[in-house]
Design a protein around this motif. Structure first.
Motif, short mmCIF file in Angstrom:
data_model
loop_
_atom_site.label_atom_id
_atom_site.label_comp_id
_atom_site.label_asym_id
_atom_site.label_seq_id
_atom_site.Cartn_x
_atom_site.Cartn_y
_atom_site.Cartn_z
N ALA A 1 -10.00 0.36 -3.01
CA ALA A 1 -9.11 0.61 -1.41
C ALA A 1 -9.02 -0.77 -1.08
O ALA A 1 -7.93 -1.38 -0.52
CB ALA A 1 -9.92 1.25 -0.70
N ALA A 2 -9.94 -1.64 -1.00
CA ALA A 2 -10.05 -3.33 -0.50
C ALA A 2 -8.65 -3.97 -1.33
O ALA A 2 -8.26 -4.62 -0.84
CB ALA A 2 -11.30 -3.84 -0.68
N PHE A 3 -8.88 -3.82 -2.70
CA PHE A 3 -7.91 -4.42 -3.60
C PHE A 3 -6.38 -4.28 -3.27
O PHE A 3 -5.69 -5.08 -2.90
CB PHE A 3 -8.12 -4.36 -4.92
N LEU A 4 -6.16 -2.93 -3.05
CA LEU A 4 -4.92 -2.33 -2.66
C LEU A 4 -4.58 -3.05 -1.28
O LEU A 4 -3.33 -3.09 -0.86
CB LEU A 4 -4.90 -0.92 -2.49
N ALA A 5 -5.41 -3.16 -0.24
CA ALA A 5 -5.06 -3.72 0.76
C ALA A 5 -4.56 -5.21 1.06
O ALA A 5 -4.02 -5.75 2.06
CB ALA A 5 -6.29 -3.43 2.05
N MET A 6 -5.00 -6.00 0.00
CA MET A 6 -4.67 -7.40 -0.12
C MET A 6 -3.51 -8.00 -0.70
O MET A 6 -2.87 -7.09 -1.40
CB MET A 6 -5.80 -7.95 -0.94
N SER A 7 -2.86 -8.75 -0.18
CA SER A 7 -1.69 -9.21 -0.36
C SER A 7 -1.70 -10.89 -0.37
O SER A 7 -2.26 -11.57 0.22
CB SER A 7 -0.76 -9.07 0.65
N GLN A 8 -1.11 -11.58 -1.46
CA GLN A 8 -0.94 -12.91 -1.79
C GLN A 8 -0.26 -13.76 -0.91
O GLN A 8 -0.90 -14.72 -0.19
CB GLN A 8 -0.81 -13.24 -3.09
N LYS A 9 0.75 -13.26 -0.32
CA LYS A 9 1.86 -14.06 0.24
C LYS A 9 1.08 -14.53 1.71
O LYS A 9 1.44 -15.86 1.96
CB LYS A 9 3.26 -13.71 0.46
N PRO A 10 0.78 -13.73 2.73
CA PRO A 10 0.35 -13.98 3.86
C PRO A 10 -1.04 -14.95 3.60
O PRO A 10 -1.08 -15.91 4.55
CB PRO A 10 -0.29 -12.63 4.25
N TYR B 1 2.97 -23.97 -3.07
CA TYR B 1 2.15 -22.89 -3.50
C TYR B 1 3.05 -21.56 -4.41
O TYR B 1 4.28 -21.93 -4.30
CB TYR B 1 1.68 -22.21 -2.36
N LYS B 2 2.49 -20.86 -5.19
CA LYS B 2 3.08 -19.90 -5.76
C LYS B 2 2.41 -18.46 -5.80
O LYS B 2 1.11 -18.46 -6.10
CB LYS B 2 3.31 -20.46 -7.30
N VAL B 3 3.20 -17.62 -5.39
CA VAL B 3 2.82 -15.94 -5.58
C VAL B 3 2.47 -15.82 -7.23
O VAL B 3 3.55 -16.06 -7.92
CB VAL B 3 3.46 -15.00 -4.98
N CYS B 4 1.12 -15.66 -7.59
CA CYS B 4 1.04 -15.50 -9.12
C CYS B 4 0.26 -14.31 -9.25
O CYS B 4 -0.99 -14.35 -8.90
CB CYS B 4 0.51 -16.79 -9.60
N GLY B 5 0.76 -13.12 -9.97
CA GLY B 5 -0.21 -12.21 -10.50
C GLY B 5 -1.08 -12.39 -11.70
O GLY B 5 -1.69 -11.01 -12.07
N SER B 6 -1.05 -13.54 -12.20
CA SER B 6 -1.81 -13.39 -13.51
C SER B 6 -3.28 -13.99 -13.51
O SER B 6 -3.63 -15.16 -12.62
CB SER B 6 -1.08 -14.58 -14.50
N LEU C 1 -0.58 -6.93 -5.12
CA LEU C 1 -1.05 -8.31 -4.68
C LEU C 1 0.28 -9.27 -4.67
O LEU C 1 0.22 -9.92 -3.62
CB LEU C 1 -1.92 -8.77 -5.76
N VAL C 2 0.96 -9.12 -5.49
CA VAL C 2 2.35 -10.02 -5.48
C VAL C 2 3.32 -9.28 -4.72
O VAL C 2 3.99 -10.10 -3.90
CB VAL C 2 2.93 -9.89 -6.77
N LYS C 3 3.53 -8.05 -4.43
CA LYS C 3 4.50 -7.64 -3.35
C LYS C 3 4.00 -7.19 -2.23
O LYS C 3 4.68 -7.03 -1.33
CB LYS C 3 5.21 -6.30 -4.45
N GLY C 4 2.74 -7.15 -2.05
CA GLY C 4 2.26 -6.88 -0.81
C GLY C 4 2.66 -5.43 -0.27
O GLY C 4 2.97 -5.17 1.06
N ASN C 5 2.64 -4.41 -1.09
CA ASN C 5 2.93 -3.23 -0.83
C ASN C 5 2.03 -2.24 -1.02
O ASN C 5 2.38 -1.08 -1.11
CB ASN C 5 4.44 -2.61 -1.40
#
Length: 541
Positions: A314-323, A335-340, A357-361
């Motif tokens: 649940a915590a993982f799903l709440a997180m988003s990289q860009k913010p 900086y770079k949004v990166c899912g790897s 993480l990448v899309k923040g959705n």
């Protein structure tokens, strides 16, 4: 003009706030009492963090790694072409790939004057192998390490292992620094008692003032290699007499000191000041670590609420990289949004499992998952360092993302060295434990499942802080370590990443680069795979 007088008369001094003035004075006073300051060339540098822990084997903190490169040396090293090169030793490999023979080069002495021996190096490798992720995996494949004579180290494997040289030559935390046997025999979970290495600088213990400065003097007995310096390989030729790391936690104060000439080098350039500093004709700015950094969050698997995989998800799903990156860096050029998990633009890059993480959705899904997880409102205790610019934003942004998903969060502000010490504690939360912290890996530390210790599943028996215990992850990492075909390695790396995100072993929060800046009176500043180095640098007086 004296050091204090320069502070008083510089144009920068008038720009300082009152706290900055007090800090400047505090920093100046210890230097005034230093008898060596007036003799020879001195580089004054502001590093990314204050130095408090001194043993580079017991922590992955980068400031301690950087300290290690000043004082200690390594058997092997990595050059700018990512090739393993001899440093303290050369090597030969048997035809069956089971026996590696390392021969120490001539002229190696410890700072106390005693010769470096193979026995010292065997003990150093063994201690390192108990702490480092790549070291632990190498030891899993090792049958024996012996000093067969004073200059020869013989490493015998149980079966062929493809990362022997890469492990011993790794450029970043935890680096297999060589120490005298009497220090290397210290239990791997306890700090060594002295700073005696064979490296290009000597640590000046008498002048060490945590929170104020750390001092290094040229090791006049050091015999550098003849090859040109290249990252952590080649000739470590010291061209100055002394290096002082000055603690200035306030970025504006440090910038003012740099512009006025009171310091020479600043490891981290504040992003919001880059446009102005780039126009200063007396300064040079450059990204020295071309691989950049991955910033990340790490949970504690031992205690509620993150001992529950449903709550971790649940915590993982709440997180988003860009913010996080917007707050941390702000300037999208850096900086770079990166899912790897293994870095973008690398041979093992994959996006498996990283969509939210990448899309923040993932917020709606996070709320639903938390509601179904059995979460009882236990607060998430997040450690938040206030004195490192590259670690301030992550705890604040992620805390709000977790609150938005329905978590209760308690952010506890401390300095970074307190985080470094506290994160090693396995005590319950009520006894000073923690639930989550944030850090940054240099690109050199995350390139594959063996070097990236965040992917380890060893748990409390040798795992990294957070102590993920996952037999499947260890099985996948073992398969990767045996694989020699690049296509098979890539396939296994994708499986590791899928498992990491499924179990929430850790949360990569994007990549960034950070330029360093120095006065043009310094020449010969070289980049590295991971760390700023102070050999090869000269200073015009």
């Amino acid at each position: 003009m004296s050091y204090m007088s320069r502070w008083r008369h510089s144009a920068a001094f008038t720009k300082l706030t009152l706290p900055g003035v007090a800090l400047a004075a505090a920093l100046a006073l210890p230097s005034l009492s230093s008898p060596a300051l007036a003799a020879g060339k001195t580089i004054s540098a502001v590093m990314h963090s204050d130095l408090r822990v001194l043993d580079p084997i017991i922590t992955t903190a980068y400031i301690v790694r950087d300290h290690g490169y000043m004082v200690y040396d390594t058997l092997l090293a990595i050059d700018e072409n990512f090739k393993v090169q001899p440093q303290m030793a050369s090597w030969k490999v048997s035809d069956d790939k089971l026996v590696y023979t390392f021969t120490l080069r001539d002229g190696l002495k410890w700072h106390d004057g005693k010769p470096v021996t193979a026995e010292d190096c065997v003990a150093s490798l063994q201690r390192w192998g108990k702490r480092d992720g790549m070291g632990q995996k190498l030891m899993d494949f090792t049958k024996s390490i012996e000093a067969t004579d004073a200059k020869t180290i013989t490493l015998t494997l149980k079966e062929p292992y493809g990362l022997v040289l890469e492990s011993i030559g790794k450029p970043s935390s935890v680096v297999p620094f060589m120490m005298p046997k009497r220090l290397a025999d210290t239990p791997a979970d306890k700090a060594i008692s002295e700073q005696i290495g064979s490296g290009p600088f000597k640590f000046v213990q008498a002048e060490f003032q945590p929170g104020v400065k750390a001092v290094y003097e040229k090791n006049t007995d050091y015999v550098p290699r003849s090859e040109p310096a290249s990252w952590t390989a080649g000739g470590k030729v010291v061209k100055v007499d002394r290096v002082e790391w000055i603690t200035m936690p306030d970025a504006q104060t440090a910038v003012n000191a740099l512009q006025s000439g009171d310091i020479d080098f600043m490891e981290n350039t504040p992003y919001d000041m880059i446009p102005v500093l780039a126009k200063d004709k007396d300064l040079k700015m450059e990204v020295l670590n071309k691989l950049g950094y991955q910033t990340l969050g790490r949970m504690n698997f031992l205690y509620p609420p993150f001992d529950n995989i449903k709550i971790r998800r649940a915590a993982f799903l709440a997180m988003s990289q860009k913010p996080v990156l917007d707050a941390l860096i702000g300037n999208a050029d850096y900086y770079k949004v990166c899912g790897s998990v293994f870095g973008c633009g690398t041979p093992l890059e994959t996006t498996v499992g990283s969509e939210t993480l990448v899309k923040g959705n993932g917020l709606a899904e996070a709320k639903k998952a938390l509601a179904e997880s059995g979460y009882d409102g236990t607060p998430v205790v997040i450690m938040a360092p206030t004195d490192v610019s590259t670690l301030k934003a992550q705890p604040i942004v992620v805390a709000q993302q977790l609150r938005d998903a329905g978590f209760k969060v308690e952010v506890q502000a401390t300095d970074w060295q307190t985080v470094v010490t506290r994160r090693a504690s396995q005590k319950p939360i009520k006894e000073g434990g923690w639930n989550m912290f944030f850090t940054n890996w240099v690109g050199a530390d995350i390139l594959n499942p063996i070097s990236n210790v965040s992917t380890s599943g060893k748990g409390k028996s040798g795992g990294w802080f957070g102590w993920t215990e996952d037999a499947k992850l260890e099985e996948l990492r073992d398969k990767f370590s045996r694989a020699t075909d690049p296509a098979e390695q890539k396939k296994l790396a994708a499986e590791v990443q899928e498992r990491v995100f499924e179990q929430v072993t850790y949360i990569p929060l994007g990549e960034y680069q950070l330029p360093s800046i120095w006065r043009k009176s310094l020449t010969g500043v070289i980049g590295g795979a991971a760390t700023p180095v102070f050999w090869n640098i000269d200073k015009k007086e």
